[in-house]
Design a protein around this motif. Structure first.
Motif, PDB file in Angstrom:
ATOM      1  N   VAL A 526       0.845  -1.206   0.000  1.00 41.55           N
ATOM      2  CA  VAL A 526       0.000   0.000   0.000  1.00 41.55           C
ATOM      3  C   VAL A 526       0.874   1.248   0.000  1.00 41.55           C
ATOM      4  N   GLU A 530      -0.566   2.394  -4.292  1.00 43.71           N
ATOM      5  CA  GLU A 530      -1.947   2.000  -3.992  1.00 43.71           C
ATOM      6  C   GLU A 530      -2.569   1.207  -5.143  1.00 43.71           C
ATOM      7  N   MET A 564      -9.181   3.350  -0.664  1.00 44.12           N
ATOM      8  CA  MET A 564      -9.065   2.662  -1.948  1.00 44.12           C
ATOM      9  C   MET A 564     -10.401   2.200  -2.544  1.00 44.12           C
TER      10      MET A 564
END
Length: 615
Positions: A526, A530, A564
């Protein structure tokens, strides 16, 4: 919509080509309806859209053709059929060609000869000789307009495939219609029927061609093919008679033709006849025209008549006749796809003449030997080349290493690496990667570790591929601690792990049931990217679920939602819970989505959500 046919065709084609998909979909139909061109369609417009704009986009061409068929008042013409056939022929969509030809026959549409020419050529190239013959039979009356090249290719292909009856039909039509025969067309035909006909009939075929037009046929080449065909059927006596009869017909046999007959007689123990043939050879024979056979072999290979190329190459090589290096290279590379042993014999001949194959030829031969599972023969080939000091630089040595590894010959490949080091050739990381991958594929984990240490000892630092090869294998055999050590080592060296790295490592750690470490590694993905983490998330969720870590998955998805989105992973998690009978946890997770991210509910099928609630 107003405008000329050319302007409208250009507009429609641009509209279709800017679409995201090159395969025809309902969205293309919707776009065309919005364009408002339905009532302006004509066969000319449709044909101009397909040819030239959609020629290399057969799905769009077929889709547009079928869509036009459904429009009020529209009917196809010969122009539209021709344009679509041309597109299908270019892309060799043979099933679609068959269907379209049936429509054309049913509607009795006449097409231009050049269209039949291109379709026949495409079918022959794709070895659809039966369909090509069926089409030729329908249009035999315009064979002269279709042209000698397509007709001769079809004749040769039918004869090569053993379809003698069909080949004779094409041959007869070509004679009747005055289509000039070529060396390859008539040559392959007469070569392959030698086992089916008496000598007098074979000679009669030559007479028939000479009455019409023999200008496109090389008589000496045909003479060789005839006697070779007869000798292959052990008809040596007929072959002896043929030598004289062919000479009378201005098909002058050369030294190669005489040698083929003499060698067959020798194998049959006919010593007197052998001497007689050799005596005639010295008196009447002509030296082989190397350029004629060169062109014939190259044409055989181009038209995929590999059996014929191989047999003719055998005649030349076994008789020690002249053959150019480029022809030998072509023979070795092409013949190895179907007959590796024969290809190696051509290579031996080349090396015995103190000539060398190109590196591309060696690559083609090695590739085909690997495909056929011929590991021993591959080693033999490299030994032959090594004895001639063929391998002199890193590029050629790496070819040897890569294919030995591909064939699973790890020890031999390692010995080659040692030889490269002794010669002072630069060992780059690709050399070691080939061997690392082979070791891992053969489950040689300890040798792979030793090889890894050796790499760094000589200053050859691994790249991303090197690390991924070992990390993937270590995780596969549950050496997770070693895999994590490598992961840390690569990040310290400034190498960014990619999706493959993380996927292997996360799967291995999940199987080891170390959920804290798995989450730690995922968080590194991450932080790194992303987009990368999002690509990994769904697989990671499934891995954790399969190992029973359901609450950590729920918590992870909640933490990532704002950052996300990850709607797909939420749905994957909910489906897993439902299948596993974890309805209480599923309902709680669904309720959290409804409370914290209500817009995400639209991505969850309503029937599925309802079934969870009712449970």
């Amino acid at each position: 919509m107003q405008g000329s046919a050319a302007e409208l065709a250009s507009l429609i084609s641009r509209t279709l080509l800017v679409a995201s998909s090159r395969a025809w979909t309902p969205s293309h139909e919707k776009t065309l309806h919005q364009l408002g061109c339905r009532h302006s369609l004509s066969p000319t417009v449709v044909a101009r859209v397909i040819d030239p704009f959609l020629l290399n986009q057969h799905s769009l061409a077929s889709g547009f053709f079928n869509w036009a068929s459904q429009q009020p008042g529209f009917s196809h013409s010969s122009d539209t059929y021709q344009s679509l056939l041309k597109s299908l022929a270019i892309s060799r969509q043979f099933n679609s060609i068959d269907k379209l030809l049936k429509q054309i026959r049913a509607q009795r549409v006449s097409l231009h000869p050049r269209v039949y020419r291109s379709v026949i050529a495409s079918l022959v190239a794709g070895r659809r000789t039966h369909t090509a013959f069926s089409l030729f039979r329908d249009v035999a009356s315009i064979a002269p307009e279709i042209g000698p090249e397509a007709c001769n290719s079809l004749l040769a292909a039918l004869a090569s495939d053993g379809n003698v009856k069909s080949a004779r039909n094409v041959f007869g039509e070509m004679l009747n219609r005055g289509v000039r025969l070529s060396t390859i067309g008539f040559g392959v035909f007469v070569w392959r029927i030698c086992g089916k006909m008496e000598l007098v009939e074979i000679l009669g075929l030559i007479d028939d061609v000479k009455k019409v037009d023999f200008s496109g046929v090389n008589g000496s080449v045909v003479a060789l093919l005839v006697v070779h065909g007869l000798c292959t059927e052990l008809r040596a006596n007929d072959a002896m008679l043929a030598l004289e009869e062919l000479r009378k017909r201005e098909c002058k046999p050369d030294f190669m033709a005489y040698r083929v007959v003499a060698e067959t007689l020798r194998q049959m123990g006919c010593v007197v006849d052998v001497n007689m043939v050799l005596k005639r050879k010295r008196k009447l024979g002509v030296a082989p025209r190397a350029s004629d056979y060169r062109e014939l072999i190259l044409q055989f290979v181009t038209e995929r008549h590999l059996c014929e190329a191989k047999n003719l190459g055998d005649v030349i090589v076994s008789g020690d006749f002249t053959i150019d290096d480029d022809v030998l290279n072509v023979l070795i590379g092409s013949v190895s796809s179907s007959d590796p042993a024969r290809a190696i014999s051509f290579l031996r001949f080349m090396l015995e003449k103190e000539r060398s194959p190109t590196l591309l030829t060696v690559i083609n031969l090695s590739e085909n030997l690997c495909k056929h599972g011929k590991g021993e023969e591959l080693v033999e080939v490299f030994q032959l080349l090594s004895m001639k000091e063929y391998f002199r630089d890193s590029e050629s040595y790496n070819v040897m290493v890569s294919y030995l590894c591909k064939a699973g010959r790890v020890k031999e490949a390692y010995r080659v690496l040692q030889e490269m080091k002794k010669k002072g050739l630069g060992l780059d990381v690709s050399s070691y990667n080939y061997l690392l991958e082979a070791c891992c594929r053969e489950d040689l984990v300890r040798p792979a570790k030793r090889l890894w240490d050796e790499m760094f000892a000589i200053g050859c630092c691994g790249n991303l591929e090197s690390f991924n090869i070992l990390i993937n294998k270590f995780c596969e055999v549950d050496l997770v601690e070693d895999a994590c050590h490598l992961f840390n080592q690569m990040t310290m060296k400034g190498l960014e792990p990619n999706e493959s790295t993380y996927k292997s490592l996360l799967q291995g750690i999940c199987r080891a049931k170390n959920v804290e470490l798995a989450l730690e590694i995922f968080n590194k993905a991450v932080e790194q990217d992303e987009g990368l983490a999002k690509a990994l998330l769904n697989a990671f969720v499934l891995c954790l679920c399969k190992e029973g870590f359901l609450l950590p998955v729920s918590q992870l998805l909640r933490e990532l939602t704002c950052r996300m989105g990850c709607a797909k992973s939420h749905l994957t998690f909910l489906r897993y819970l439902a299948d596993a009978g974890q309805h209480s946890l599923a309902c709680k997770h669904l309720q959290w989505i409804a409370d914290e991210s209500p817009e995400m509910l639209h991505t969850i099928p309503s029937e599925f959500a309802a079934s969870l609630s009712s449970s």
